[in-house]
Design a protein around this motif. Sequence first.
Motif, PDB file in Angstrom:
ATOM      1  N   HIS A  29     -51.703  63.289  72.926  1.00 24.75           N
ATOM      2  CA  HIS A  29     -50.547  62.895  73.720  1.00 24.75           C
ATOM      3  C   HIS A  29     -50.435  63.732  74.990  1.00 24.75           C
ATOM      4  O   HIS A  29     -50.150  63.193  76.075  1.00 24.75           O
ATOM      5  CB  HIS A  29     -49.272  63.026  72.889  1.00 24.75           C
ATOM      6  CG  HIS A  29     -49.121  61.964  71.835  1.00 24.75           C
ATOM      7  ND1 HIS A  29     -48.239  62.082  70.786  1.00 24.75           N
ATOM      8  CD2 HIS A  29     -49.746  60.770  71.659  1.00 24.75           C
ATOM      9  CE1 HIS A  29     -48.312  61.002  70.023  1.00 24.75           C
ATOM     10  NE2 HIS A  29     -49.231  60.200  70.528  1.00 24.75           N
ATOM     11  N   ALA A  34     -48.161  63.056  78.237  1.00 23.60           N
ATOM     12  CA  ALA A  34     -46.856  63.157  77.588  1.00 23.60           C
ATOM     13  C   ALA A  34     -46.276  64.557  77.799  1.00 23.60           C
ATOM     14  O   ALA A  34     -46.999  65.516  78.039  1.00 23.60           O
ATOM     15  CB  ALA A  34     -46.982  62.861  76.096  1.00 23.60           C
ATOM     16  N   TYR A  46     -43.443  62.375  71.275  1.00 23.15           N
ATOM     17  CA  TYR A  46     -44.891  62.519  71.392  1.00 23.15           C
ATOM     18  C   TYR A  46     -45.359  63.971  71.302  1.00 23.15           C
ATOM     19  O   TYR A  46     -46.545  64.219  71.111  1.00 23.15           O
ATOM     20  CB  TYR A  46     -45.361  61.953  72.740  1.00 23.15           C
ATOM     21  CG  TYR A  46     -45.043  60.502  72.957  1.00 23.15           C
ATOM     22  CD1 TYR A  46     -45.785  59.502  72.337  1.00 23.15           C
ATOM     23  CD2 TYR A  46     -44.007  60.106  73.797  1.00 23.15           C
ATOM     24  CE1 TYR A  46     -45.516  58.154  72.556  1.00 23.15           C
ATOM     25  CE2 TYR A  46     -43.728  58.770  74.025  1.00 23.15           C
ATOM     26  CZ  TYR A  46     -44.482  57.799  73.404  1.00 23.15           C
ATOM     27  OH  TYR A  46     -44.195  56.465  73.620  1.00 23.15           O
ATOM     28  N   LYS A 219     -48.808  54.048  76.852  1.00 23.29           N
ATOM     29  CA  LYS A 219     -47.574  54.835  76.731  1.00 23.29           C
ATOM     30  C   LYS A 219     -46.519  54.320  77.702  1.00 23.29           C
ATOM     31  O   LYS A 219     -45.337  54.179  77.347  1.00 23.29           O
ATOM     32  CB  LYS A 219     -47.851  56.315  76.989  1.00 23.29           C
ATOM     33  CG  LYS A 219     -46.603  57.199  76.867  1.00 23.29           C
ATOM     34  CD  LYS A 219     -46.923  58.662  77.103  1.00 23.29           C
ATOM     35  CE  LYS A 219     -45.665  59.523  76.968  1.00 23.29           C
ATOM     36  NZ  LYS A 219     -44.639  59.216  77.983  1.00 23.29           N
TER      37      LYS A 219
END
Length: 291
Positions: A29, A34, A46, A219
């Motif tokens: 992630h 993220a 995340y 995402k």
Amino acid sequence: MPIDVGRALSAEPRTTDLAWDHKDVLLYHLGIGAGAPATDPDELRYTLESRLHVLPSFATVAGGALAAAGGLGTPGIDVDLAAVLHGGQRIELHRPLPAAGRAVQSSKIAAVYDKDKAAVIVLRSSAEDGDGPLWTSDTRIFVRGEGGFGGERGPSERLELPTREPDVTVERPIREDQALLYRLSGDWNPLHADPDFAKRAGFDRPILHGLCSYGITLKAVVDTVLGGDVSRVRAYTTRFAGVVFPGETLRIRAWRDTPEPGRIQVSVTAADREDAPVLADTVVEHAPAHP
């Protein structure tokens, strides 16, 4: 001939044991951007193990396995790695991915297509754990200079972008060190880190992994269109249409219910280079929102 199609298609499936835990998921992630802002509750889904939701594209790196590399080791496939490009990727999810698990992945060559000046190898992989199937993926491997063997051309469908304005347009900046972070999830190709190697491959500097752009895009779609619910994703398909350099910005446009409910069509371009194509023919298939 470097590709023996009959031998490749008839080869026995290869199996690989996969294992991962929350640290692998967190690293993936972070590798797709993220955690910005770091304390944003939506980002903590995340980046914090106590709230962890697994983005479905994690399946491309689960266990550190590289599907493309495994396919190139199949009997009947003998090609120059310098001529290999990742042409496209599809993942079909059978259920949400656990934050930690063990699975067995089975892979085999599903098709070899003749594009005249190149060959396209389709590697199909499926993973399952003790509770049943987890995902099925198709990795399309483009090999320059290996076509012309008289085989089927295969599908060449291209998705036209909708003529209406996108429902969502977002930009996602790529950190200068994004490729260095993403490669820790298992893709150690020096093309993404070594400037000298990148120049020998024809690039001014290292490029971002295609699968990193793939994860960043999913995402963005999950966060902006699917209400942050990773469990709604059923399948995700793309064609890699161009490169991205660390430090650039991705422009992601999404159209809901195109051409039918449950399908989001996506366009991804490099905002810094006059919207040069990055991902094309991109579709996220999803389930309805939970009641």
